[in-house]
Design a protein around this motif. Sequence first.
Motif, mmCIF file in Angstrom:
data_model
loop_
_atom_site.group_PDB
_atom_site.id
_atom_site.type_symbol
_atom_site.label_atom_id
_atom_site.label_comp_id
_atom_site.label_asym_id
_atom_site.label_seq_id
_atom_site.Cartn_x
_atom_site.Cartn_y
_atom_site.Cartn_z
ATOM 1 N N SER A 197 -25.172 -37.344 -10.012
ATOM 2 C CA SER A 197 -24.486 -38.424 -10.713
ATOM 3 C C SER A 197 -24.906 -39.832 -10.532
ATOM 4 O O SER A 197 -24.243 -40.648 -11.188
ATOM 5 N N ARG A 198 -25.489 -40.006 -9.383
ATOM 6 C CA ARG A 198 -26.054 -41.426 -9.080
ATOM 7 C C ARG A 198 -27.515 -41.688 -9.473
ATOM 8 O O ARG A 198 -27.959 -42.825 -9.028
ATOM 9 N N THR A 199 -28.140 -40.902 -9.752
ATOM 10 C CA THR A 199 -29.862 -40.716 -9.503
ATOM 11 C C THR A 199 -30.294 -40.477 -10.850
ATOM 12 O O THR A 199 -30.174 -39.081 -11.474
ATOM 13 N N VAL A 200 -31.118 -41.249 -11.634
ATOM 14 C CA VAL A 200 -31.819 -40.826 -12.885
ATOM 15 C C VAL A 200 -33.329 -41.333 -13.022
ATOM 16 O O VAL A 200 -33.106 -42.607 -12.561
ATOM 17 N N HIS A 201 -34.086 -40.774 -13.277
ATOM 18 C CA HIS A 201 -35.545 -41.066 -13.290
ATOM 19 C C HIS A 201 -36.217 -40.807 -14.711
ATOM 20 O O HIS A 201 -35.971 -39.791 -15.482
ATOM 21 N N PHE A 202 -37.007 -41.784 -14.963
ATOM 22 C CA PHE A 202 -37.939 -41.652 -16.221
ATOM 23 C C PHE A 202 -39.321 -41.148 -15.947
ATOM 24 O O PHE A 202 -39.983 -41.904 -15.092
ATOM 25 N N ARG A 203 -39.828 -40.459 -16.690
ATOM 26 C CA ARG A 203 -41.300 -40.279 -16.532
ATOM 27 C C ARG A 203 -41.948 -39.903 -18.132
ATOM 28 O O ARG A 203 -41.083 -39.446 -19.131
ATOM 29 N N PRO A 204 -43.100 -40.087 -18.399
ATOM 30 C CA PRO A 204 -43.736 -39.816 -19.802
ATOM 31 C C PRO A 204 -43.880 -38.353 -19.912
ATOM 32 O O PRO A 204 -44.120 -37.625 -18.797
ATOM 33 N N LYS A 205 -44.108 -37.889 -20.919
ATOM 34 C CA LYS A 205 -44.302 -36.553 -21.126
ATOM 35 C C LYS A 205 -45.648 -35.943 -20.485
ATOM 36 O O LYS A 205 -45.857 -35.113 -19.917
ATOM 37 N N HIS A 206 -46.632 -36.854 -20.580
ATOM 38 C CA HIS A 206 -47.946 -36.862 -20.103
ATOM 39 C C HIS A 206 -48.243 -38.329 -19.334
ATOM 40 O O HIS A 206 -47.374 -39.301 -19.187
ATOM 41 N N PHE A 207 -49.142 -38.204 -18.517
ATOM 42 C CA PHE A 207 -49.519 -39.407 -17.447
ATOM 43 C C PHE A 207 -49.524 -40.807 -18.446
ATOM 44 O O PHE A 207 -50.083 -40.668 -19.570
ATOM 45 N N TRP A 208 -48.955 -41.691 -17.716
ATOM 46 C CA TRP A 208 -49.197 -43.055 -18.472
ATOM 47 C C TRP A 208 -50.793 -43.465 -18.832
ATOM 48 O O TRP A 208 -51.618 -43.098 -18.155
ATOM 49 N N PRO A 209 -50.953 -43.889 -20.036
ATOM 50 C CA PRO A 209 -52.310 -44.270 -20.409
ATOM 51 C C PRO A 209 -52.510 -45.335 -19.552
ATOM 52 O O PRO A 209 -51.745 -46.296 -19.147
ATOM 53 N N ALA A 210 -53.834 -45.577 -19.058
ATOM 54 C CA ALA A 210 -54.396 -46.670 -18.290
ATOM 55 C C ALA A 210 -53.964 -47.944 -18.699
ATOM 56 O O ALA A 210 -53.969 -48.021 -20.102
ATOM 57 N N HIS A 211 -53.910 -48.894 -17.986
ATOM 58 C CA HIS A 211 -53.660 -50.362 -18.354
ATOM 59 C C HIS A 211 -52.552 -50.450 -19.103
ATOM 60 O O HIS A 211 -52.808 -51.568 -20.320
ATOM 61 N N THR A 212 -51.476 -49.683 -19.314
ATOM 62 C CA THR A 212 -50.309 -49.994 -19.981
ATOM 63 C C THR A 212 -49.315 -50.935 -19.204
ATOM 64 O O THR A 212 -49.086 -51.074 -18.189
ATOM 65 N N ARG A 213 -48.603 -51.805 -20.134
ATOM 66 C CA ARG A 213 -47.740 -52.692 -19.612
ATOM 67 C C ARG A 213 -46.328 -52.029 -19.880
ATOM 68 O O ARG A 213 -45.970 -51.820 -21.033
ATOM 69 N N VAL A 214 -45.359 -52.320 -19.048
ATOM 70 C CA VAL A 214 -44.170 -51.442 -19.236
ATOM 71 C C VAL A 214 -43.127 -52.387 -18.808
ATOM 72 O O VAL A 214 -43.146 -53.086 -17.996
ATOM 73 N N ARG A 215 -41.796 -52.231 -19.728
ATOM 74 C CA ARG A 215 -40.753 -52.835 -19.261
ATOM 75 C C ARG A 215 -39.626 -51.954 -19.241
ATOM 76 O O ARG A 215 -39.541 -51.104 -20.169
ATOM 77 N N VAL A 216 -38.567 -52.089 -18.271
ATOM 78 C CA VAL A 216 -37.557 -51.550 -18.328
ATOM 79 C C VAL A 216 -36.199 -52.419 -18.234
ATOM 80 O O VAL A 216 -36.205 -53.193 -17.300
#
Length: 407
Positions: A197-216
Motif C-alpha cells: 500500500s506504500r510502494t509502487v514501481h514502474f518498469r517497461p515491458k522490455h529493457f529501456w532503449p539505450a540513450h533514452t531520456r525519461v521524465r517522471v
Amino acid sequence: MGHAIRRSVRGAGSLVLALATVSCSGTTAPRSEGTSQTPQSSAAAVISVAPLDRTTGVPTDTPVLVASRGGTLQKVVVRAVKGAKGSLPGVLSADGTQWRSRGTTTPGASYEVSATAVNEAGAVTETTSTFSTVRRTATFTIDGIMPSAETTGLTVGVGMPVMITFDRDISDRVAVERNLLVTASKPVIGAWHWFDSRTVHFRPKHFWPAHTRVRVEARLAGVRGGAGLYGAANRTIDFRIGRSQITRGSVLTHLLTVRRDDRVVRRMPMSAGQGGVWKYHTTSGIHLAMSREPVTIMVSPGIGPGSPGYYRMTVYNTVRISNSGEYVHSAPWSVGSQGHANVSHGCVNVSPADAKWFIDNTLIGDPIIITGSPRRLEPTNGWGHWQEDWKQWLRWSSLKHFTTDDA
C-alpha cells in the motif's frame, strides 16, 4: 527533458467533451449558471459551467468544464478565493466553444469561475459561479523516489525501474497511479506495479532503449489517496538511460560475459556459490546492479561468531545485485578456482583486475543475468523486477499499461 518530449496523457478523453455527461460533482447535466450573466441581445451566447454554482464537496479530481452555446469563449478564469492560491490552468477546444481545466483542485478550498463569450453579432455574455471542494483530514507525500541524483546519478542502466515510496498507506491506488506520468524520448510500453500500500514501481515491458531520456511526474497535489487523504505536493525527476550493457554469467561454465551495445567488451572467469550443506547458491535470474561499493564488510547471514560456517570478510570493488547479500566482487583468494569451480558463499567472485574494471564500467540498473543455479532469484529480492513476466507484472497494476513517447 527538453521540449521534444511530449507528455503522455492517461485516463483523459478527448478535449471536446459533452458537458451533459459530467456527473462526478454529484450533479446531472450542467445548466447555465452565474451571478452576472448579461446577454446583450436575444441571440446572445449561453454559457454553461460544471460544477454548478454553489456546489459543495466537489472531489479534487473533478474537472471544471465551461461551454458556450451560440458563441465562442473569450476568457475563462478559475481562481481560488479561499483555502488555496492561484488559478487553475485549462485548455480551450479548437472551435473555442469548450474549456476544460487541467490538474486538480485543492481540498477544502473555494473557487470562482468567471467566463466571457461572444456571439457572431458581437454580443457579450458574462457569467460567474462558485464551488467548494471536499475537505481533507490528512495528506500524503513521496517518502522516497529512485532513481535519484544522490543515489544512482542521472544516467542509469537499461534495466532500471522507477521506485516510489509513500509516507502513508494508499487505498485509492487508481487515483494515485493515474497521476504518475512517465514520458520518454523513445517509444516504450510500461506499467506501474504495487508491491504494497506504500510502494509502487514502474518498469517497461522490455529493457529501456539505450540513450533514452525519461521524465517522471508525480502530479499528486490534491489527488485523493484514500478517505480524507490527499496528496500534499507534486514531484518531478529526470534521468537518462545510458548505453545498453548486459552481463551474462553461468554457474556451470564459470564465465561472465559483458556485452555493450551488442558487442562483447569483457570476458571474466568467475566462481559462484558452492552450494553444499550451507546452501550457498548464487541465485539464477535477471539481477540489476543496485550499488557500487569500493569496500564492503560481509558477514555470514544468521550465523554468529564461533559457530560453524561463520565468516566476516572485508572485500573490495563490489557491485551489489540482490538484497540477500549477493555481489560481484574482487576475490583474490579464489582466483585459482575462477573459471573452473564454484567455491563462494553465494557471491560472484572475479579477479581483482576484473572487479576493478566491472565497478568502473557498471551503471546502477545494468542487468546482470545469472543462469544454471538451482535457486531462483525472487522478484522481491532487491530489484528482481524482471523475474516477473509482463502478464505477472500487470496483475498488480491499477491501470494496466500505456505507451510513452515523444513521437
